[in-house]
Design a protein around this motif. Structure first.
Motif, PDB file in Angstrom:
ATOM      1  N   UNK A  53       0.821  -1.205   0.000  1.00 52.81           N
ATOM      2  CA  UNK A  53       0.000   0.000   0.000  1.00 52.81           C
ATOM      3  C   UNK A  53       0.858   1.259   0.000  1.00 52.81           C
ATOM      4  N   UNK A  54       2.098   1.153   0.501  1.00 54.19           N
ATOM      5  CA  UNK A  54       2.982   2.330   0.501  1.00 54.19           C
ATOM      6  C   UNK A  54       3.776   2.433  -0.794  1.00 54.19           C
ATOM      7  N   UNK A  55       3.502   1.535  -1.731  1.00 56.89           N
ATOM      8  CA  UNK A  55       4.159   1.609  -3.032  1.00 56.89           C
ATOM      9  C   UNK A  55       5.421   0.781  -3.166  1.00 56.89           C
ATOM     10  N   UNK A  56       5.872   0.203  -2.060  1.00 60.33           N
ATOM     11  CA  UNK A  56       7.058  -0.642  -2.120  1.00 60.33           C
ATOM     12  C   UNK A  56       6.748  -1.891  -2.947  1.00 60.33           C
ATOM     13  N   UNK A  57       7.688  -2.255  -3.800  1.00 55.87           N
ATOM     14  CA  UNK A  57       7.475  -3.414  -4.666  1.00 55.87           C
ATOM     15  C   UNK A  57       8.513  -4.491  -4.398  1.00 55.87           C
ATOM     16  N   UNK A  58       8.168  -5.677  -4.791  1.00 54.44           N
ATOM     17  CA  UNK A  58       9.075  -6.819  -4.672  1.00 54.44           C
ATOM     18  C   UNK A  58       8.860  -7.716  -5.871  1.00 54.44           C
ATOM     19  N   UNK A  59       9.953  -8.212  -6.410  1.00 57.56           N
ATOM     20  CA  UNK A  59       9.899  -9.146  -7.530  1.00 57.56           C
ATOM     21  C   UNK A  59      10.661 -10.406  -7.162  1.00 57.56           C
ATOM     22  N   UNK A  60      10.117 -11.528  -7.535  1.00 57.29           N
ATOM     23  CA  UNK A  60      10.850 -12.770  -7.360  1.00 57.29           C
ATOM     24  C   UNK A  60      12.078 -12.752  -8.272  1.00 57.29           C
ATOM     25  N   UNK A  61      13.056 -13.579  -7.933  1.00 53.82           N
ATOM     26  CA  UNK A  61      14.321 -13.562  -8.668  1.00 53.82           C
ATOM     27  C   UNK A  61      14.128 -13.778 -10.164  1.00 53.82           C
ATOM     28  N   UNK A  62      13.219 -14.691 -10.536  1.00 53.16           N
ATOM     29  CA  UNK A  62      13.053 -14.977 -11.961  1.00 53.16           C
ATOM     30  C   UNK A  62      12.453 -13.801 -12.714  1.00 53.16           C
ATOM     31  N   UNK A  63      11.850 -12.867 -11.980  1.00 56.43           N
ATOM     32  CA  UNK A  63      11.203 -11.718 -12.602  1.00 56.43           C
ATOM     33  C   UNK A  63      12.091 -10.474 -12.607  1.00 56.43           C
ATOM     34  N   UNK A  64      13.094 -10.452 -11.771  1.00 53.34           N
ATOM     35  CA  UNK A  64      13.944  -9.266 -11.672  1.00 53.34           C
ATOM     36  C   UNK A  64      14.664  -8.993 -12.984  1.00 53.34           C
ATOM     37  N   UNK A  65      14.652  -7.740 -13.370  1.00 57.25           N
ATOM     38  CA  UNK A  65      15.299  -7.339 -14.601  1.00 57.25           C
ATOM     39  C   UNK A  65      14.443  -7.518 -15.844  1.00 57.25           C
ATOM     40  N   UNK A  66      13.315  -8.233 -15.707  1.00 59.23           N
ATOM     41  CA  UNK A  66      12.442  -8.457 -16.870  1.00 59.23           C
ATOM     42  C   UNK A  66      11.022  -7.969 -16.642  1.00 59.23           C
ATOM     43  N   UNK A  67      10.533  -8.097 -15.420  1.00 60.72           N
ATOM     44  CA  UNK A  67       9.148  -7.732 -15.107  1.00 60.72           C
ATOM     45  C   UNK A  67       9.129  -6.485 -14.222  1.00 60.72           C
ATOM     46  N   UNK A  68       8.011  -5.802 -14.254  1.00 61.24           N
ATOM     47  CA  UNK A  68       7.800  -4.663 -13.367  1.00 61.24           C
ATOM     48  C   UNK A  68       6.342  -4.636 -12.941  1.00 61.24           C
ATOM     49  N   UNK A  69       6.114  -4.368 -11.662  1.00 62.24           N
ATOM     50  CA  UNK A  69       4.760  -4.261 -11.131  1.00 62.24           C
ATOM     51  C   UNK A  69       4.483  -2.802 -10.805  1.00 62.24           C
ATOM     52  N   UNK A  70       3.291  -2.365 -11.111  1.00 63.23           N
ATOM     53  CA  UNK A  70       2.921  -0.986 -10.820  1.00 63.23           C
ATOM     54  C   UNK A  70       1.417  -0.916 -10.608  1.00 63.23           C
ATOM     55  N   UNK A  71       0.936   0.249 -10.238  1.00 63.20           N
ATOM     56  CA  UNK A  71      -0.496   0.412 -10.006  1.00 63.20           C
ATOM     57  C   UNK A  71      -0.899   1.846 -10.325  1.00 63.20           C
ATOM     58  N   UNK A  72      -2.167   2.008 -10.549  1.00 61.84           N
ATOM     59  CA  UNK A  72      -2.752   3.331 -10.736  1.00 61.84           C
ATOM     60  C   UNK A  72      -3.927   3.402  -9.769  1.00 61.84           C
ATOM     61  N   UNK A  73      -3.722   4.072  -8.637  1.00 64.48           N
ATOM     62  CA  UNK A  73      -4.745   4.087  -7.593  1.00 64.48           C
ATOM     63  C   UNK A  73      -5.973   4.880  -8.015  1.00 64.48           C
ATOM     64  N   UNK A  74      -5.819   5.764  -9.001  1.00 63.36           N
ATOM     65  CA  UNK A  74      -6.962   6.558  -9.462  1.00 63.36           C
ATOM     66  C   UNK A  74      -7.857   5.746 -10.385  1.00 63.36           C
ATOM     67  N   UNK A  75      -7.248   4.814 -11.107  1.00 57.47           N
ATOM     68  CA  UNK A  75      -8.011   3.965 -12.014  1.00 57.47           C
ATOM     69  C   UNK A  75      -8.312   2.602 -11.404  1.00 57.47           C
ATOM     70  N   UNK A  76      -7.815   2.363 -10.183  1.00 56.01           N
ATOM     71  CA  UNK A  76      -8.002   1.066  -9.523  1.00 56.01           C
ATOM     72  C   UNK A  76      -7.472  -0.080 -10.375  1.00 56.01           C
ATOM     73  N   UNK A  77      -6.288   0.125 -10.889  1.00 57.33           N
ATOM     74  CA  UNK A  77      -5.650  -0.866 -11.743  1.00 57.33           C
ATOM     75  C   UNK A  77      -4.263  -1.226 -11.213  1.00 57.33           C
ATOM     76  N   UNK A  78      -3.896  -2.475 -11.405  1.00 53.40           N
ATOM     77  CA  UNK A  78      -2.537  -2.929 -11.147  1.00 53.40           C
ATOM     78  C   UNK A  78      -2.013  -3.539 -12.438  1.00 53.40           C
ATOM     79  N   UNK A  79      -0.716  -3.396 -12.653  1.00 56.93           N
ATOM     80  CA  UNK A  79      -0.128  -3.861 -13.892  1.00 56.93           C
ATOM     81  C   UNK A  79       1.062  -4.791 -13.631  1.00 56.93           C
ATOM     82  N   UNK A  80       1.310  -5.631 -14.620  1.00 63.63           N
ATOM     83  CA  UNK A  80       2.548  -6.402 -14.634  1.00 63.63           C
ATOM     84  C   UNK A  80       3.114  -6.272 -16.041  1.00 63.63           C
TER      85      UNK A  80
END
Length: 119
Positions: A53-80
């Motif tokens: 909820x504070x915006x801190x993100x974590x990626x598993x090792x297999x995802x690091x460097x390739x994937x990114x997680x984000x969100x748009x709290x105004x649109x109620x959306x999360x992305x990968x």
């Protein structure tokens, strides 16, 4: 009742990119965290990434460097955002959200979206 709906999956060649979206029926700012999981056929469901909820993100090792997680709290959306996809990334990807209310924890899941990476 909170509903989570994933979209953006599909078929892509190795090395390609996809962006998954998770739409929540209510405000996502009320969740303690949101996450992406995946389930490869024949294997247990595994976490890919989460965003607190504070915006801190974590990626598993297999995802690091390739994937990114984000969100748009105004649109109620999360992305990968998934780049440099590999055939081993082929899986059903699920959106997850957790909300705490006092001593109770509520866990919500989407129905999943298929990602298929061809070699």
């Amino acid at each position: 009742q909170v509903q989570l709906v994933e979209s953006g999956g599909g078929l892509v060649q190795a090395g390609g990119s996809l962006r998954l979206s998770c739409a929540a029926s209510g405000t996502i700012s009320g969740f303690n965290h949101m996450a992406w999981y995946r389930q490869i056929t024949g294997k247990p469901r595994e976490m890919v990434a989460f965003i607190r909820s504070d915006g801190i993100t974590y990626l598993e090792d297999f995802a690091k460097g390739r994937f990114a997680i984000s969100r748009d709290v105004y649109k109620n959306l999360m992305y990968l955002e998934m780049n440099s996809l590999k055939p081993e990334d082929t899986a059903v990807y699920y959106c997850n959200a957790e909300r705490k209310a006092g001593a109770l924890t509520y866990d919500y899941w989407g129905q999943g979206t298929q990602v298929t990476v061809s070699s």
